[in-house]
Design a protein around this motif. Structure first.
Motif, PDB file in Angstrom:
ATOM      1  N   THR A   1      10.968  -8.929   4.850  1.00 43.11           N
ATOM      2  CA  THR A   1      11.765  -8.004   5.868  1.00 43.11           C
ATOM      3  C   THR A   1      10.929  -7.465   6.829  1.00 43.11           C
ATOM      4  OG1 THR A   1      13.532  -7.812   4.056  1.00 43.11           O
ATOM      5  CG2 THR A   1      13.712  -6.404   6.100  1.00 43.11           C
ATOM      6  N   PRO A   2      10.605  -7.978   8.078  1.00 42.49           N
ATOM      7  CA  PRO A   2       9.480  -7.237   9.022  1.00 42.49           C
ATOM      8  C   PRO A   2      10.271  -6.053   9.604  1.00 42.49           C
ATOM      9  CG  PRO A   2      10.024  -9.751   9.346  1.00 42.49           C
ATOM     10  CD  PRO A   2      11.065  -9.212   8.393  1.00 42.49           C
ATOM     11  N   GLY A   3       9.180  -5.207   9.484  1.00 39.52           N
ATOM     12  CA  GLY A   3       9.691  -3.738   9.930  1.00 39.52           C
ATOM     13  C   GLY A   3      10.009  -2.955   9.055  1.00 39.52           C
ATOM     14  N   ALA A   4      10.125  -3.385   7.922  1.00 31.82           N
ATOM     15  CA  ALA A   4      10.803  -2.483   6.632  1.00 31.82           C
ATOM     16  C   ALA A   4       9.836  -1.522   6.062  1.00 31.82           C
ATOM     17  CB  ALA A   4      11.478  -3.344   5.642  1.00 31.82           C
ATOM     18  N   GLN A   5      10.317  -0.390   5.476  1.00 30.81           N
ATOM     19  CA  GLN A   5       9.606   0.212   4.879  1.00 30.81           C
ATOM     20  C   GLN A   5      10.037   0.315   3.199  1.00 30.81           C
ATOM     21  OE1 GLN A   5      10.763   4.383   4.795  1.00 30.81           O
ATOM     22  NE2 GLN A   5       8.428   5.286   4.582  1.00 30.81           N
TER      23      GLN A   5
ATOM     24  N   PRO B   1      14.702   3.294 -12.160  1.00 36.64           N
ATOM     25  CA  PRO B   1      14.109   3.059 -11.002  1.00 36.64           C
ATOM     26  C   PRO B   1      14.698   2.181 -10.137  1.00 36.64           C
ATOM     27  CG  PRO B   1      13.258   1.690 -13.031  1.00 36.64           C
ATOM     28  CD  PRO B   1      14.338   2.528 -13.225  1.00 36.64           C
ATOM     29  N   VAL B   2      14.474   2.449  -8.807  1.00 39.25           N
ATOM     30  CA  VAL B   2      15.021   1.646  -7.674  1.00 39.25           C
ATOM     31  C   VAL B   2      13.903   1.392  -6.581  1.00 39.25           C
ATOM     32  CG1 VAL B   2      15.914   3.865  -6.606  1.00 39.25           C
ATOM     33  CG2 VAL B   2      16.988   1.771  -6.089  1.00 39.25           C
ATOM     34  N   LEU B   3      13.871   0.102  -5.930  1.00 37.18           N
ATOM     35  CA  LEU B   3      13.335  -0.061  -4.577  1.00 37.18           C
ATOM     36  C   LEU B   3      14.375  -0.186  -3.517  1.00 37.18           C
ATOM     37  CD1 LEU B   3      11.046  -3.156  -6.408  1.00 37.18           C
ATOM     38  CD2 LEU B   3      10.534  -0.585  -6.266  1.00 37.18           C
ATOM     39  N   ILE B   4      13.847   0.435  -2.649  1.00 36.66           N
ATOM     40  CA  ILE B   4      14.507   0.442  -1.194  1.00 36.66           C
ATOM     41  C   ILE B   4      13.929  -0.232  -0.188  1.00 36.66           C
ATOM     42  CG2 ILE B   4      16.087   1.790   0.215  1.00 36.66           C
ATOM     43  CD1 ILE B   4      16.354   4.112  -1.941  1.00 36.66           C
ATOM     44  N   GLN B   5      14.464  -1.043   0.354  1.00 37.09           N
ATOM     45  CA  GLN B   5      13.882  -1.609   1.653  1.00 37.09           C
ATOM     46  C   GLN B   5      14.932  -0.961   2.777  1.00 37.09           C
ATOM     47  OE1 GLN B   5      13.353  -6.058   2.427  1.00 37.09           O
ATOM     48  NE2 GLN B   5      14.490  -6.109   0.124  1.00 37.09           N
ATOM     49  N   ARG B   6      14.088  -0.308   3.481  1.00 37.34           N
ATOM     50  CA  ARG B   6      14.452   0.504   4.725  1.00 37.34           C
ATOM     51  C   ARG B   6      14.236   0.013   6.179  1.00 37.34           C
ATOM     52  NH1 ARG B   6      14.736   7.038   4.782  1.00 37.34           N
ATOM     53  NH2 ARG B   6      16.648   6.593   3.326  1.00 37.34           N
ATOM     54  N   LEU B   7      15.023  -0.224   7.048  1.00 36.71           N
ATOM     55  CA  LEU B   7      14.899  -0.745   8.254  1.00 36.71           C
ATOM     56  C   LEU B   7      15.397   0.412   9.187  1.00 36.71           C
ATOM     57  CD1 LEU B   7      15.917  -4.300   8.472  1.00 36.71           C
ATOM     58  CD2 LEU B   7      13.495  -3.201   9.128  1.00 36.71           C
TER      59      LEU B   7
ATOM     60  N   LYS C   1       0.872  -1.184  -0.131  1.00 38.22           N
ATOM     61  CA  LYS C   1       0.008   0.021   0.002  1.00 38.22           C
ATOM     62  C   LYS C   1       0.848   1.303   0.156  1.00 38.22           C
ATOM     63  CE  LYS C   1      -4.340   1.226   1.955  1.00 38.22           C
ATOM     64  NZ  LYS C   1      -5.371   0.951   3.079  1.00 38.22           N
ATOM     65  N   LEU C   2       0.742   1.926  -1.113  1.00 36.63           N
ATOM     66  CA  LEU C   2       1.834   2.904  -1.225  1.00 36.63           C
ATOM     67  C   LEU C   2       1.176   4.393  -1.236  1.00 36.63           C
ATOM     68  CD1 LEU C   2       3.839   1.798  -4.506  1.00 36.63           C
ATOM     69  CD2 LEU C   2       4.505   1.731  -2.266  1.00 36.63           C
ATOM     70  N   ALA C   3       2.070   5.083  -0.410  1.00 39.81           N
ATOM     71  CA  ALA C   3       1.662   6.672  -0.352  1.00 39.81           C
ATOM     72  C   ALA C   3       2.421   7.299  -1.463  1.00 39.81           C
ATOM     73  CB  ALA C   3       1.901   7.062   0.981  1.00 39.81           C
ATOM     74  N   SER C   4       1.804   7.797  -2.385  1.00 41.41           N
ATOM     75  CA  SER C   4       2.713   8.315  -3.714  1.00 41.41           C
ATOM     76  C   SER C   4       2.538   9.958  -3.595  1.00 41.41           C
ATOM     77  CB  SER C   4       1.922   7.986  -4.856  1.00 41.41           C
ATOM     78  OG  SER C   4       1.967   6.622  -4.907  1.00 41.41           O
ATOM     79  N   ASN C   5       3.752  10.361  -4.162  1.00 34.96           N
ATOM     80  CA  ASN C   5       4.127  11.933  -4.285  1.00 34.96           C
ATOM     81  C   ASN C   5       3.822  12.179  -5.765  1.00 34.96           C
ATOM     82  OD1 ASN C   5       5.343  12.203  -1.659  1.00 34.96           O
ATOM     83  ND2 ASN C   5       7.060  10.969  -2.526  1.00 34.96           N
ATOM     84  N   VAL C   6       2.542  12.482  -6.038  1.00 26.73           N
ATOM     85  CA  VAL C   6       1.850  12.516  -7.512  1.00 26.73           C
ATOM     86  C   VAL C   6       1.882  14.051  -7.862  1.00 26.73           C
ATOM     87  CG1 VAL C   6       0.668  10.441  -7.263  1.00 26.73           C
ATOM     88  CG2 VAL C   6      -0.364  12.691  -6.541  1.00 26.73           C
ATOM     89  N   THR C   7       1.862  14.948  -7.087  1.00 24.25           N
ATOM     90  CA  THR C   7       1.933  16.337  -7.660  1.00 24.25           C
ATOM     91  C   THR C   7       3.338  17.130  -7.587  1.00 24.25           C
ATOM     92  OG1 THR C   7       1.003  17.248  -5.668  1.00 24.25           O
ATOM     93  CG2 THR C   7      -0.612  16.624  -7.444  1.00 24.25           C
TER      94      THR C   7
ATOM     95  N   GLN D   1       4.737   0.720   3.855  1.00 28.12           N
ATOM     96  CA  GLN D   1       5.272  -0.173   5.092  1.00 28.12           C
ATOM     97  C   GLN D   1       4.889  -1.461   4.592  1.00 28.12           C
ATOM     98  OE1 GLN D   1       6.361   1.433   7.369  1.00 28.12           O
ATOM     99  NE2 GLN D   1       7.387  -0.176   8.327  1.00 28.12           N
ATOM    100  N   LEU D   2       5.882  -2.404   4.472  1.00 28.09           N
ATOM    101  CA  LEU D   2       5.529  -3.990   4.147  1.00 28.09           C
ATOM    102  C   LEU D   2       4.739  -4.530   5.242  1.00 28.09           C
ATOM    103  CD1 LEU D   2       9.242  -5.427   3.265  1.00 28.09           C
ATOM    104  CD2 LEU D   2       7.543  -4.164   1.833  1.00 28.09           C
TER     105      LEU D   2
END
Lengths: 725, 725
Positions: free
Chosen positions: B603-607, B626-632, B553-559, B580-581
């Motif tokens: 990856t529990p807890g990751a954004q 494009p890049v996907l980043i898992q953040r803890l 479920k993504l919150a997008s920066n669309v504007t 959030q995952l």
């Protein structure tokens, strides 16, 4: 030898059944034609390969067993793909039965169709139907028509060798029911639209096979047999006199198959109708025009189009084969060679055989004016080619009519191909065809909010609104006027004009392909606007490439990137940077596949906006592509002058670069009485003046004076080479 | 016949000069070798084509006249390109003289070199010199060395047939001066670096041609002839025992040419040195390793690399030819066939002749562990291949040492190739090679600010800083440890570990290629972190493709699209969306050339951060990818588990889609004593457990219990197929 050769096998076993009953023998392809294919397959390698592929695919189908599921999924989903696979298997297996004589193929066709005979009567409208007309086997009735066109061919091949009871069951429970379903709904059958062509073709072919002249008559003349709609009327109205299909090349390709396949069936069963001569040979013109509206094998992606769609599609294998059968044009063999694939049909066999005999020639690609509209009066698609070769430079001026529901709001849009690449681009449709996760493969909401909007194209936008306010009805009421076209010689041009896209605004575009000797031609673009009031004009140029350099002083949005506007497609554009054209001039250079392109603008007072598609797109439905926009604010009458110059080459393998700098030093526009004159100054000091007359009458003499120099020419456009003073 | 055949012409006229003087006869290629080439050219079409191309290019050069301009421009500029063209012309014309016997070619070499003899003594340091060591003919001395390597070969071919006065002028005013210039500057000649290899090779070859053993000795052992530096020391230190070049494949390719060309010259003049056997055949290993570190012909773009660089380059034509001459490995002929071009040399002739004789075989691509470092102790490049075929799946684990100034700060980075495409990508270098408008073709500032930074790669970032704080000296002090590698069988894996990239942090990555029968393998990626303190970890995955779908479920920066951070590369990333995952799980699916890829994170807890490169880039110096980043955030010890699954196919031509949905239903990680176990649950209900032991000793037995199931295996990784309970 244990393994007999293919030819021996075919000769030994082909044509197992004798047509005892003229009411059941094959009529779409004759037994004689099947025999000729079987006998000649081995000497026609492309055909033999198709035969082997069909055998492999059908044998796998037989091993997998009959699978005729209850319809459930949208496009791309498992039941959708299953029924698509089944109609191909039915068609292929029927052909294989005739070409190999192996009974298992006839049995397979029979068993599949008996399974459909059980399923079909139980079906109501498809559960996943959406805004399209619902089908029964598929989510839209269009796919049901396509199923019929294919399956009836397989059934025709085996019908004579089934029992009377099997024939009755399949005739009545599958094909008559399907024909009744398709003819019963005017939205499916009686529109002037490619969806109806498929329905007409399927029903008409079923009519021949079931020996039912009423079905044939309905196919040709509409469900009420009045002739107001139906196949012949589609031939009258869907193509222009030049064989251009109203919706554009992508749908021309798609529409082509039922036209050519049904025309072939008519020719076989009722040669007296002279269907290939109908309307001055419109079916054959349509085939050639489909090919002319392609570059490097890919269709010009104007209107709703998938840019990855090439001549390598089933429709064009059929089209090329049937066109070749009717004309014996060796250029069509050249296309078939590029396709490297032929239809598994008597016509495809002839193509493969004659390619093997070395008869292929290059297709005659050439500059072409394709008039639009049933009478050829609704604008045109103008194609300027620098030569017949594959990597020639091609300018496409989209001065066509709206083209129905798949049309985009982009009057006088243009495209450029050069060096084998799309350079000035068209987004095409916002759609991931057949990819279920993307809204079932349908047109996405962004097709309306972005792809159809004017700003998504390379043409004039007034006050950030689209042509006709993006209203289809208004757009269909008026078309552009093709004022002039010269496609041959060193100075090729198209001039189109549009009135009515915006209230009180008329705009005109001259696109001129200026030959430069051994270098690629320059393309001069003069867009003039007449407007009694004041407005903001945007002239976008969507391009493919990576920006290398610009002489415009840009203010860049480097840490937060805003959107350009709120609606009409502007909400989908991120603004990278903006800048004022200094002294009304500016240049942006990009690189595309090792070649440089300099876009030079000479539009005093204009601002340059560098933007990219992809804003307001939380679901990643859009591709992200760059655009340059020239903006004039608060302007009345106005002129945008631009020049696109291909130059130089970077070779990655040898790490050498030549001509990375533009060979143009300046570009200016002079307005004189009766003409506008663009002065292109080259870096060496030479000048090229392009004079564009307001009066576009062919052959009319013009004389103007620019900077003390008298210019005389006749016709809409003149060229004058000289040296800067 | 008026037109004599090529062979007849060659036989009639080859070898016009007899070597009266052993001090002037050709030594880099013998007169006998020239005679053999001339006699055999017509039976070796690839060679004949090179010969014809060289003739065309030199004939054009002769027509254009001698042009030896005063050096002025940077890379890509006109004088730069002119001197580059001249050294090629000198080399080609020399060869043509020997192969055709036409005096005009010798005259042309002579005239060009006499022009250089006039120019060269007048030159000081190049006016456009920048941060590289300045040259005289070119903006960096490296290019002067390259000029020498080529020009000396052309001179060698004609020297015997010049007058003594001409020889003296050219010997002294060009080659001795150039050799003196190159040997005089330790930064040019005496570094352990590919720039010095070119200088060594040029000077050494000049030594053979000028019959000056001191120059040869300097080339081999450094300007002071101590052996501390020089060509032999480069062979000792620049390649690992497995022939891996410290800077990576892109520079390995570039470095290769002086190594192989000078080695060939040494072999020809001093066979007693057994140069091809030196250090267990390191020159030949280097050639094979260069080829192994490519996919679809393109080099893995790790470190500073241009991703468009393929095996179709001069260096590899030479490398393949000289390697083939030394080994007669038919796999090298397979590469040469793909290159479709050969070197214009005796070795290239042998390649062309043997290809024509049908001796080529496919090159033996295979999983390979390439140890790094002069002793092979500084980590490794681990290459896992699913098979030898061209479109096999390849996982590259970059567990190498830093690789000097061109190294990137990306310890334990990884790449994926599949279906003929780069899927998990490396940006390579931020540079537009030889495109003058882009900073003269040099490395751009974004090479430091983005391309070298850790976040531009697919590996762990701690607290938004790069490995070693992006400090070269610190990075060169430590290397990763390759803990385990198995490249064959159904379960292939690499385990690498890095300590010292961040204070107090050790991270380990296991990459496992899990065979899935007829489908492409899955790639499991387990990145574990040990850290006594707390920190924010980012694990980026740069990919090529268009996002189709995600369950996050993504919150997008669309504007307005913000940047991700302020420094260390983060300032170049736009944030499209974050989420959030859910339950620690998430999936993103994209499409690349018709194939789908699902990246599944457990990856529990990751954004999850979805971002794109291109922020803070007002000059459009970056590609947007494009890049996907898992953040803890605020984590101590941690584990990132990810799975990359290729699936399905979309065929644009037939408009069919299969397998667009992921075949994986779930992914979880269980930590047990001594091992971590990943459970992959397939949609059909089957499970695959991958157990990864902490103790990576080969053959060691492990036993753990997961959800009541006992797992026994030996070695670092075990696989257990079953059914979900």
């Amino acid at each position: 030898m244990i393994r007999r050769t293919l030819a021996a096998l075919l000769l030994a076993t082909a044509a197992p059944a004798v047509a005892q009953d003229v009411a059941t023998a094959p009529v779409l392809t004759s037994l004689d034609a099947y025999r000729a294919m079987a006998a000649g397959a081995e000497t026609a390698p492309l055909f033999a390969r198709e035969l082997a592929a069909a055998r492999k695919s059908v044998d796998a189908g037989i091993r997998a067993g009959i699978d005729v599921p209850t319809p459930k999924d949208r496009g791309g989903g498992p039941t959708h793909e299953r029924h698509k696979a089944n109609y191909k298997l039915i068609q292929q297996a029927g052909t294989l039965y005739r070409l190999t004589g192996e009974r298992k193929y006839a049995d397979y066709v029979r068993d599949l169709l008996l399974a459909y005979a059980k399923l079909y009567p139980t079906l109501a409208n498809h559960p996943a139907a959406s805004d399209q007309v619902p089908g029964r086997l598929f989510w839209q009735s269009l796919n049901d028509s396509v199923w019929l066109v294919h399956a009836i061919q397989g059934y025709d091949a085996v019908r004579v060798d089934l029992t009377a009871a099997e024939r009755k069951t399949i005739d009545e429970q599958v094909f008559r029911r399907l024909a009744a379903f398709l003819t019963s709904e005017a939205r499916t059958f009686d529109r002037i639209h490619n969806h109806s062509t498929w329905a007409n073709a399927g029903v008409g072919m079923a009519g021949y096979v079931l020996r039912d002249p009423v079905l044939v008559e309905q196919a040709l003349k509409g469900s009420d047999r009045s002739g107001k709609v139906g196949f012949l009327r589609q031939l009258d109205l869907l193509f222009s006199p030049d064989g251009y299909y109203a919706e554009g090349p992508y749908y021309q390709r798609y529409a082509l198959q039922p036209f050519v396949v049904f025309a072939q069936a008519i020719q076989a069963n009722e040669p007296g109708r002279k269907i290939f001569a109908y309307r001055d040979g419109i079916v054959l013109k349509a085939i050639r025009t489909a090919i002319q509206t392609s570059y490097g094998g890919y269709f010009f992606p104007i209107n709703d189009a998938m840019p990855d769609k090439s001549l390598k599609t089933e429709e064009l294998y059929q089209g090329v084969a049937i066109g070749y059968a009717a004309t014996r044009d060796p250029g069509l063999l050249g296309i078939a060679k590029w396709q490297n694939k032929v239809a598994l049909s008597p016509q495809g066999f002839a193509v493969a055989r004659d390619i093997a005999a070395g008869k292929a020639k290059p297709f005659a690609f050439a500059s072409t004016l394709l008039r639009d509209g049933p009478q050829g009066k609704d604008g045109a698609l103008a194609i300027l080619r620098s030569g017949p070769q594959e990597h020639a430079q091609v300018v496409v001026a989209k001065n066509t009519a709206q083209g129905m529901g798949h049309g985009h709001f982009d009057k006088l849009n243009w495209l450029l191909y050069d060096n084998g690449q799309a350079v000035v681009t068209d987004y095409g449709a916002a759609r991931f065809l057949n990819i279920e996760a993307k809204d079932g493969g349908r047109y996405l909401p962004e097709n309306d909010s972005w792809a159809k909007q004017t700003v998504a194209h390379n043409t004039l936008v007034v006050n950030e609104t689209s042509h006709f306010d993006a209203k289809l009805k208004r757009a269909e009421a008026v078309a552009p006027t093709q004022l002039a076209f010269v496609g041959e010689g060193p100075l090729r041009f198209s001039i189109g004009e549009m009135a009515g896209a915006y209230p009180g605004v008329t705009f005109r575009r001259a696109l001129v392909q200026v030959d430069m000797g051994k270098n690629a031609p320059l393309v001069l673009d003069l867009m003039t606007v007449k407007n009694a009031g004041k407005a903001t004009y945007d002239l976008p140029l969507h391009f493919a490439g990576h920006i290398i350099d610009t002489d415009v002083k840009l203010a860049s949005n480097v840490t937060t990137r805003p959107v350009l506007g709120k609606a009409n497609g502007y909400q989908h554009l991120w603004v990278d940077a903006t800048g004022q054209l200094a002294n009304g001039q500016g240049r942006v250079t990009w690189i595309n596949q090792g070649r440089f392109y300099s876009y030079r603008m000479a539009t005093p007072g204009a601002q340059l906006i560098v933007a990219e598609s992809g804003a307001n797109d939380p679901r990643f439905n859009l591709r992200r592509e760059p655009v340059l926009i020239q903006r004039l604010s608060g302007a009345g009458d106005a002129a945008f002058l631009s020049l696109l110059e291909p130059h130089g080459r970077y070779n990655a393998a040898t790490e050498t670069t030549t001509g990375s700098r533009s060979g143009v030093a300046g570009l200016t526009l002079t307005e004189t009485t009766g003409a506008r004159v663009a002065t292109i100054t080259l870096t060496g000091g030479k000048t090229i003046l392009i004079a564009i007359a307001t009066d576009t009458t062919a052959g009319k003499a013009h004389s103007v004076t620019v900077n003390g120099r008298k210019l005389d020419w006749s016709g809409p456009v003149g060229r004058f080479d000289g040296t800067a003073q």
